[in-house]
Scaffold this motif. Structure first.
Motif, PDB file in Angstrom:
ATOM      1  N   SER A 176      35.665  41.946  41.837  1.00 19.04           N
ATOM      2  CA  SER A 176      36.844  41.197  42.239  1.00 19.04           C
ATOM      3  C   SER A 176      37.734  41.980  41.424  1.00 19.04           C
ATOM      4  O   SER A 176      39.261  41.932  41.924  1.00 19.04           O
ATOM      5  CB  SER A 176      36.890  39.884  41.434  1.00 19.04           C
ATOM      6  OG  SER A 176      36.625  40.063  39.950  1.00 19.04           O
ATOM      7  N   LYS A 195      38.490  45.268  42.420  1.00 15.49           N
ATOM      8  CA  LYS A 195      38.623  46.433  43.121  1.00 15.49           C
ATOM      9  C   LYS A 195      39.555  46.231  44.192  1.00 15.49           C
ATOM     10  O   LYS A 195      39.451  46.654  45.278  1.00 15.49           O
ATOM     11  CB  LYS A 195      37.288  46.874  43.695  1.00 15.49           C
ATOM     12  CG  LYS A 195      36.230  47.523  42.522  1.00 15.49           C
ATOM     13  CD  LYS A 195      34.962  47.874  42.990  1.00 15.49           C
ATOM     14  CE  LYS A 195      33.948  48.350  41.752  1.00 15.49           C
ATOM     15  NZ  LYS A 195      32.717  48.671  42.423  1.00 15.49           N
ATOM     16  N   ASP A 196      40.194  45.194  44.206  1.00 15.35           N
ATOM     17  CA  ASP A 196      41.166  45.007  45.388  1.00 15.35           C
ATOM     18  C   ASP A 196      42.674  44.653  44.563  1.00 15.35           C
ATOM     19  O   ASP A 196      43.266  43.616  44.882  1.00 15.35           O
ATOM     20  CB  ASP A 196      40.815  43.720  45.967  1.00 15.35           C
ATOM     21  CG  ASP A 196      41.688  43.648  47.153  1.00 15.35           C
ATOM     22  OD1 ASP A 196      42.189  44.678  47.898  1.00 15.35           O
ATOM     23  OD2 ASP A 196      41.730  42.435  47.764  1.00 15.35           O
ATOM     24  N   ARG A 226      41.016  49.893  44.767  1.00 11.93           N
ATOM     25  CA  ARG A 226      40.750  49.299  46.224  1.00 11.93           C
ATOM     26  C   ARG A 226      39.219  50.118  46.495  1.00 11.93           C
ATOM     27  O   ARG A 226      39.523  51.146  46.993  1.00 11.93           O
ATOM     28  CB  ARG A 226      41.777  49.870  47.070  1.00 11.93           C
ATOM     29  CG  ARG A 226      41.720  48.796  48.395  1.00 11.93           C
ATOM     30  CD  ARG A 226      42.554  49.541  49.426  1.00 11.93           C
ATOM     31  NE  ARG A 226      43.833  49.492  49.154  1.00 11.93           N
ATOM     32  CZ  ARG A 226      44.828  48.775  49.446  1.00 11.93           C
ATOM     33  NH1 ARG A 226      44.729  47.522  50.105  1.00 11.93           N
ATOM     34  NH2 ARG A 226      46.223  49.150  49.019  1.00 11.93           N
ATOM     35  N   ASP A 227      38.300  49.259  46.507  1.00 18.44           N
ATOM     36  CA  ASP A 227      37.045  49.783  46.985  1.00 18.44           C
ATOM     37  C   ASP A 227      36.842  51.045  46.185  1.00 18.44           C
ATOM     38  O   ASP A 227      36.545  50.897  44.986  1.00 18.44           O
ATOM     39  CB  ASP A 227      37.023  50.180  48.453  1.00 18.44           C
ATOM     40  CG  ASP A 227      37.240  48.916  49.299  1.00 18.44           C
ATOM     41  OD1 ASP A 227      36.836  47.745  48.876  1.00 18.44           O
ATOM     42  OD2 ASP A 227      37.909  49.124  50.478  1.00 18.44           O
ATOM     43  N   LYS A 275      46.985  41.413  42.981  1.00 21.42           N
ATOM     44  CA  LYS A 275      46.121  41.668  44.296  1.00 21.42           C
ATOM     45  C   LYS A 275      46.697  41.929  45.169  1.00 21.42           C
ATOM     46  O   LYS A 275      48.127  41.774  45.402  1.00 21.42           O
ATOM     47  CB  LYS A 275      45.309  40.236  44.708  1.00 21.42           C
ATOM     48  CG  LYS A 275      44.586  39.563  43.764  1.00 21.42           C
ATOM     49  CD  LYS A 275      43.210  40.701  43.667  1.00 21.42           C
ATOM     50  CE  LYS A 275      41.966  39.808  42.669  1.00 21.42           C
ATOM     51  NZ  LYS A 275      40.915  40.732  42.481  1.00 21.42           N
ATOM     52  N   ARG A 329      46.421  41.595  51.839  1.00 26.20           N
ATOM     53  CA  ARG A 329      45.657  41.887  52.941  1.00 26.20           C
ATOM     54  C   ARG A 329      46.455  42.020  54.097  1.00 26.20           C
ATOM     55  O   ARG A 329      47.242  41.029  54.363  1.00 26.20           O
ATOM     56  CB  ARG A 329      44.416  40.734  52.987  1.00 26.20           C
ATOM     57  CG  ARG A 329      43.487  40.626  51.525  1.00 26.20           C
ATOM     58  CD  ARG A 329      42.334  39.641  51.839  1.00 26.20           C
ATOM     59  NE  ARG A 329      41.551  39.688  50.777  1.00 26.20           N
ATOM     60  CZ  ARG A 329      40.616  40.452  50.356  1.00 26.20           C
ATOM     61  NH1 ARG A 329      40.438  41.656  51.458  1.00 26.20           N
ATOM     62  NH2 ARG A 329      39.889  40.415  49.459  1.00 26.20           N
TER      63      ARG A 329
END
Length: 830
Positions: free
Chosen positions: A161, A163-164, A190-191, A826, A829
């Motif tokens: 959670s 990594k975003d 991020r990833d 965050k 998206r």
């Protein structure tokens, strides 16, 4: 200096603990800012928790996914709750007596070897697992041939959670006296992609990224490769320090492309003042030296490091490495002192040095590997590296030394007024050719040939003032050399893994060569040696709760170019150093056994033994006026042995820990013409008690006692024996919603000795109160540091037959009002 008995400290902590206990039932949780701010101490602060680790192969792992932490807790606070981990007040981390030298985040190297840059800035709530491992060298990982090198490493595995998005903080604080501390941290994930940025500016003695203000640290995190050939520094002092750091890492196209890049900048300015008293055991006397010194030191440094991995196919890959640094420094130093034999004055000295120091380091590596045949263990690889270093020191030395007869009348006066130039520009070239092949299932043989070449033209030039222009060369203090050093290493390894056992059995054959031409005298020096360095590494993990590992390594200690130069160095005219062209490489054998057991009782046991032959030691000649000439020499008989044990478990609701350690060491050196054996015995132990409640309080208490016993064979009637005691306690209260109240104290005591006739005792007491706003995003904090205005800059060291006690200036009593804003977002998206 303010002195106090340990009983006062324990009484204060007991009162606070009894008040907090009445607030409700205790449960395990996090603590916040509960150790004192930076202090000048190398003693460990032992803290434990009830959480049990498990072994995964040769990696020890703590699952912290569901550990309850308070808002805004940093990683260091999480680590303090893990059994066996110890954290110094300056942030140094050790596990079972071994220092954590490297820190990774999701396996990526962030900011090199300074773990505090992450542990004091990263959000603890983002960490899923904490791993402790003995990391292989990059060379061993790439080639598949285990060279036996291990680095104690801590790896932080992030929650999915985390990594975003991005998180971090900004902080600013100050007081009416002009002290300030401002810092900021930003981390984004991020990833597989990572980005971290850190910034700091402070004049409170902080030398690395921290979550508070404090006294002078014992180490300088950012000053990589800093060296001053003239030694124009009186210590650390209370620096003004500004720094910035950037980190980026990413993996894309599957495992095909991987990039890591780090950059650091630092600016350092300090004015240390130090008083040093040293006592050297002589065959029929004690040579005492007293010195007061002060300096002004500043340095600016840039440092960059990058790695790019490219795998064009599944069977082959390339690795490219680039590193560089630039450091510029300027120093002014002055000192005064005297020397005595059995309290009879024999000399007095005044000395000043001013210099400029410049260092550049630029280099890179390229490596290629490919799989041969069907088996993935059949690997052929080559690598090549090139490094260019430029080190230049230009300065001036002025010294006046007076020598006295026993009746106090001046016998003679020696004045030195010289210009110094010390420079070296080594060019280093090295590479290896490697091959690994599968013998049978789980077993691999490795073969490697490596070479390393270093060429240099070092210059040490000394010029007398003469006509006032410093152009008169002093031949005995000047050298102009042309040097070449070669190392050739042939390695053969058998390495593999069964169900529970992994092993490496190997040997290095090392051919060492040194060639030196003296351009002034037209003389030549050639040295050639051949050594064998076997190794055995065994790691046995029968289940996740048990691990046994045994390491045996042999290594050589090669003499440096400076040690081989015959020319004198008179930077301190009372203590001249002289090279030795007849030096040979030393040889050391190291044995280490570690046993870990993680059940209800968490037990760590470590045993080590080192044996040395042909070690490079020192021969020091001292005349009747206290003038000394030191020269490196080879000696036999050095050895060390030790054992440490720690036990942790839950006791009556407390996280309790017991630790103990014993050690023996023998060092060998020459004192005048006599071979001197220094035998040192140490033993000690301590305990820690901790308890947490996320909504009410955090309590911590630890204590440690150590006994030191040293005897030198040249004068067994003058032993050095003393006790030291270290106590640390902290109470943090959370029961008032939105508030945090903390008081913490560290007490250190050292017993007087036959050489140092006074006990030293220091009580460092700190306190703060903080208030949270905006749903805990904004924190206002008032802290009062070193409330008793104690002088904690006192340390004692013992090396061979020399015992030294040092007192240096650190930040005294001060307060600071600060504000910290935390953010956590965050990514949007798409």
């Amino acid at each position: 200096m303010y002195t106090v008995k340990p009983s006062i400290l324990f009484a204060l902590l007991a009162f606070a603990a009894s008040f907090a206990y009445g607030q409700g039932k205790l449960v395990q949780t996090a603590k916040r800012d509960t150790i004192p701010v930076k202090i000048d101490s190398l003693k460990p602060v032992t803290v434990t928790a009830s959480m049990r680790p498990r072994m995964k192969g040769d990696t020890l792992e703590f699952n912290t996914e569901n550990m309850i932490m308070r808002h805004n807790s940093v990683v260091e606070e999480l680590l303090r709750r893990l059994p066996g981990l110890q954290i110094d007040a300056d942030g140094t981390i050790t596990y079972n007596g071994e220092k954590i030298q490297h820190l990774l985040v999701d396996g990526e190297d962030i900011f090199g070897s300074d773990p505090t840059m992450v542990t004091r800035n990263f959000d603890a709530g983002k960490i899923a697992r904490v791993q402790i491992l003995d990391r292989k060298s990059d060379q061993a990982v790439f080639t598949g041939i285990d060279d036996g090198t291990r680095t104690k490493t801590l790896n932080l595995v992030l929650k999915e959670s985390a990594k975003d998005g991005y998180f971090g903080k900004v902080e600013a604080g100050g007081d009416a006296q002009g002290y300030y501390n401002a810092n900021g941290a930003l981390a984004a994930f991020r990833d597989k992609e990572q980005f971290t940025a850190l910034g700091l500016a402070s004049n409170t003695g902080i030398l690395g990224f921290s979550n508070g203000s404090g006294n002078s640290s014992s180490s300088v995190s950012f000053l990589n490769g800093n060296s001053d050939a003239l030694g124009a520094s009186a210590g650390t002092g209370i620096p003004k320090f500004a720094a910035a750091a950037l980190h980026y890492a990413n993996t894309w196209n599957g495992p095909e492309d991987h990039l890591v890049a780090n950059y650091q900048y630092s600016h350092f300015f300090t004015q240390p003042v130090t008083v040093t008293q040293s006592l050297q055991t002589q065959p029929d006397s004690v040579y005492g030296q007293f010195q007061q010194s002060q300096s002004v030191n500043q340095q600016v440094q840039h440092w960059v490091y990058g790695i790019y991995d490219w795998a064009p196919t599944t069977r082959s890959g390339f690795k490219f490495i680039f590193h560089g640094s630039n450091s510029q420094g300027q120093n002014q130093y002055s000192s005064s002192g005297n020397g005595t034999f059995n309290d009879t004055l024999v000399n007095s000295s005044q000395r000043s040095i001013q210099d400029k120091v410049s260092r550049q380091n630029l280099g890179g590596n390229i490596a290629w590997r490919t799989q041969i045949g069907m088996h993935p263990e059949n690997i052929f690889s080559v690598n090549l590296g090139l490094t260019k270093i430029d080190n230049v020191t230009n300065g001036y030395l002025y010294s006046v030394n007076r020598f006295f007869q026993p009746n106090g009348i001046i016998q003679s006066v020696d004045t030195v007024d010289q210009r110094k130039q010390i420079a070296n520009h080594p060019l280093e070239l090295g590479g290896t050719v490697n091959y690994t092949s599968r013998l049978w299932k789980g077993a691999v043989v490795g073969l490697s040939y490596g070479f390393h070449f270093s060429g240099d033209k070092p210059i040490q030039a000394t010029f007398d003032r003469g006509d006032g222009k410093y152009q008169q060369t002093v031949d005995t203090l000047t050298s102009n050399l042309n040097t070449r050093t070669t190392n050739q290493i042939v390695t053969i390894n058998l390495q593999g893994k069964t169900r529970h056992l992994s092993y490496t059995i190997g040997n290095n054959m090392i051919a060492y060569g040194y060639w030196q031409k003296d351009m002034l005298t037209d003389s030549m020096l050639r040295l050639h040696y051949l050594n064998l360095a076997p190794r055995i590494l065994l790691n046995y993990t029968p289940n996740p709760a048990t691990n046994v590992n045994f390491n045996y390594n042999a290594s050589t200690q090669e003499p440096s170019v400076a040690q081989l130069q015959p020319v004198k160095n008179n930077n301190d005219p009372l203590h001249i150093t002289l090279g030795n062209p007849n030096l040979k490489p030393g040889f050391t054998q190291a044995f280490q056994l570690n046993i870990h057991r993680f059940k209800t009782w968490i037990i760590n046991l470590g045993i080590n033994l080192n044996l040395s032959n042909n070690s490079i030691s020192t021969k020091t000649m001292t005349d009747s006026f206290g003038r000394q000439i030191s020269q490196p020499v080879n000696v036999d008989g050095g050895r060390t042995a030790g054992m440490n044990v720690s036990v942790n478990r839950k006791v009556f609701g407390f996280d309790a820990g017991l630790s103990g350690a014993i050690s023996y060491s023998r060092t060998v050196n020459y004192v005048n013409a006599d071979l001197n054996r220094n035998d040192v015995y140490t033993g000690g132990g301590g305990f820690s008690l901790n308890k947490y409640d996320a909504d009410k309080y955090s309590l911590q208490l630890s204590t440690n006692f150590t006994y030191f016993d040293q005897v030198s064979s040249i004068n067994p009637s003058a032993p050095v024996r003393y006790w030291t005691n270290y106590d640390q306690g902290s109470v943090t209260l959370f029961f008032i919603k939105g508030f945090e109240l903390n008081t913490s104290a560290v007490y250190t005591w050292q017993e007087k000795t036959s050489t140092f006739t006074g006990n030293t005792s220091v009580l460092l007491w700190n306190a703060y109160v903080s208030r949270n706003f905006l749903h805990d995003k904004l924190v206002a904090k008032f802290q009062f540091n070193n409330i008793l205005d104690a002088n904690a800059g006192i340390s004692r060291t013992n090396v061979a037959n020399v015992n030294t006690e040092t007192s240096t200036n650190i930040l005294g009593r001060y307060w600071m009002l600060s504000a910290v804003y935390h953010f956590d977002k965050k990514f949007k998206r798409k």
